[in-house]
Design an enzyme around this catalytic site. Structure first.
Site, PDB file in Angstrom:
ATOM      1  N   LEU A  30      44.581  31.784  69.039  1.00  0.00           N
ATOM      2  CA  LEU A  30      45.151  32.153  70.334  1.00  0.00           C
ATOM      3  C   LEU A  30      44.801  33.571  70.772  1.00  0.00           C
ATOM      4  O   LEU A  30      44.816  33.870  71.967  1.00  0.00           O
ATOM      5  CB  LEU A  30      46.672  31.988  70.299  1.00  0.00           C
ATOM      6  CG  LEU A  30      47.193  30.553  70.379  1.00  0.00           C
ATOM      7  CD1 LEU A  30      48.677  30.515  70.039  1.00  0.00           C
ATOM      8  CD2 LEU A  30      46.939  29.945  71.748  1.00  0.00           C
ATOM      9  N   THR A  77      48.515  37.118  71.821  1.00  0.00           N
ATOM     10  CA  THR A  77      48.605  35.880  71.043  1.00  0.00           C
ATOM     11  C   THR A  77      49.722  34.967  71.531  1.00  0.00           C
ATOM     12  O   THR A  77      49.505  33.779  71.815  1.00  0.00           O
ATOM     13  CB  THR A  77      48.838  36.220  69.556  1.00  0.00           C
ATOM     14  OG1 THR A  77      47.802  37.095  69.094  1.00  0.00           O
ATOM     15  CG2 THR A  77      48.868  34.961  68.716  1.00  0.00           C
ATOM     16  N   SER A 106      62.311  32.515  72.139  1.00  0.00           N
ATOM     17  CA  SER A 106      63.163  32.930  71.029  1.00  0.00           C
ATOM     18  C   SER A 106      64.339  33.691  71.594  1.00  0.00           C
ATOM     19  O   SER A 106      64.249  34.305  72.661  1.00  0.00           O
ATOM     20  CB  SER A 106      62.367  33.832  70.077  1.00  0.00           C
ATOM     21  OG  SER A 106      63.226  34.522  69.193  1.00  0.00           O
ATOM     22  N   TYR A 128      55.089  52.168  71.001  1.00  0.00           N
ATOM     23  CA  TYR A 128      55.093  50.833  70.405  1.00  0.00           C
ATOM     24  C   TYR A 128      56.266  50.652  69.464  1.00  0.00           C
ATOM     25  O   TYR A 128      56.609  51.540  68.681  1.00  0.00           O
ATOM     26  CB  TYR A 128      53.784  50.603  69.626  1.00  0.00           C
ATOM     27  CG  TYR A 128      53.761  49.280  68.903  1.00  0.00           C
ATOM     28  CD1 TYR A 128      53.544  48.093  69.581  1.00  0.00           C
ATOM     29  CD2 TYR A 128      53.995  49.221  67.521  1.00  0.00           C
ATOM     30  CE1 TYR A 128      53.537  46.873  68.921  1.00  0.00           C
ATOM     31  CE2 TYR A 128      53.991  48.001  66.853  1.00  0.00           C
ATOM     32  CZ  TYR A 128      53.765  46.826  67.557  1.00  0.00           C
ATOM     33  OH  TYR A 128      53.773  45.621  66.911  1.00  0.00           O
TER      34      TYR A 128
END
Length: 251
Positions: A30, A77, A106, A128
């Site tokens: 992916l 992804t 989720s 991040y």
């Protein structure tokens, strides 16, 4: 007829070996959109309508920033790879009597940034956090399902998102060692088995009672209210537009 898609052909073949009936194994990475294109071409070449398309794969909470194509790897992804796959297979879903698309989101979507999707930092270079970016990717899955459901209005096809639960798999393999070890200790007690974790997506993908139900978010096989940001139609439409721009060469 089950088409099993996995990161390698070997893993897809292993999955097929566990299923009865007709199966087809196809590889798809992916995070490599050329691989997604090749996968979708192989599925389209089968010449069959798609009754159920389950977008199940993903990576979680990478401890360090990883990038590919100039994008943070979880966003690429978990979201963009599925976005390309769904759009390239959508015609086959529409050819089915009542095609269903199931996006694995989720409860972690609640960990997304306050703005929902940080369009100014999709690379992660301006800051991040593994969990925040995982949450962003899962919110993107949920927003995509809702945007897709609106685009399917007037057809027999539907799109929904699900939270599968906390499952005893290797999804947490990227977590720090101490946390990963602690989770392994409680996994057999507190986590769902793989079969239990698959229950909600299988229910949403197949149950007759959900014919025509679209644009919803499910947990434990029930419609559940997601975080407020997941209901933001403007955010969903912006994500759809930006995703189309990012993946324009692969759609």
């Amino acid at each position: 007829h089950v088409v099993a898609v996995a990161r390698s052909l070997e893993k897809a073949e292993q999955a097929c070996a566990q299923a009865s009936g007709e199966t087809t194994a196809i590889a798809c990475e992916l995070s490599d959109l050329e691989s997604v294109v090749e996968c979708s071409n192989r599925i389209n070449a089968l010449g069959r309508p798609i009754d159920t398309l389950i977008c199940n794969a993903g990576i979680m909470a990478l401890p360090r920033l990883e990038q590919k194509m100039g994008l943070e790897l979880q966003f690429l992804t978990n979201h963009l790879g599925h976005f390309v796959l769904v759009n390239r297979l959508l015609d086959k879903v529409l050819q089915a009597p009542a095609g269903r698309i199931v996006m694995l989101s989720s409860a972690g979507h609640a960990a997304a940034p306050k703005c929902g999707i940080d369009f100014d930092n999709l690379s992660g270079e301006k800051g991040y956090s593994g969990w925040r970016f995982y949450g962003q990717s899962k919110l993107a899955n949920l927003l995509t399902a809702k945007a897709l459901a609106r685009r399917l209005e007037g057809t027999r096809a539907t799109a929904n998102a699900v939270h599968p639960g906390v499952i005893n798999t290797n999804l947490g393999r990227h977590m720090p060692g101490v946390l990963r070890h602690a989770m392994r200790l409680i996994a057999n007690i507190a986590f769902k088995s793989v079969e239990q974790g698959a229950a909600t997506q299988c229910y949403v993908a197949t149950h007759p009672a959900l014919a025509g139900v679209s644009g919803e978010y499910f947990a434990d096989s029930n419609i559940t209210k997601p975080a407020r940001r997941a209901e933001n139609r403007k955010l969903a439409e912006r994500l759809w537009t930006v995703s189309g721009q990012l993946a324009a060469d692969y759609l």
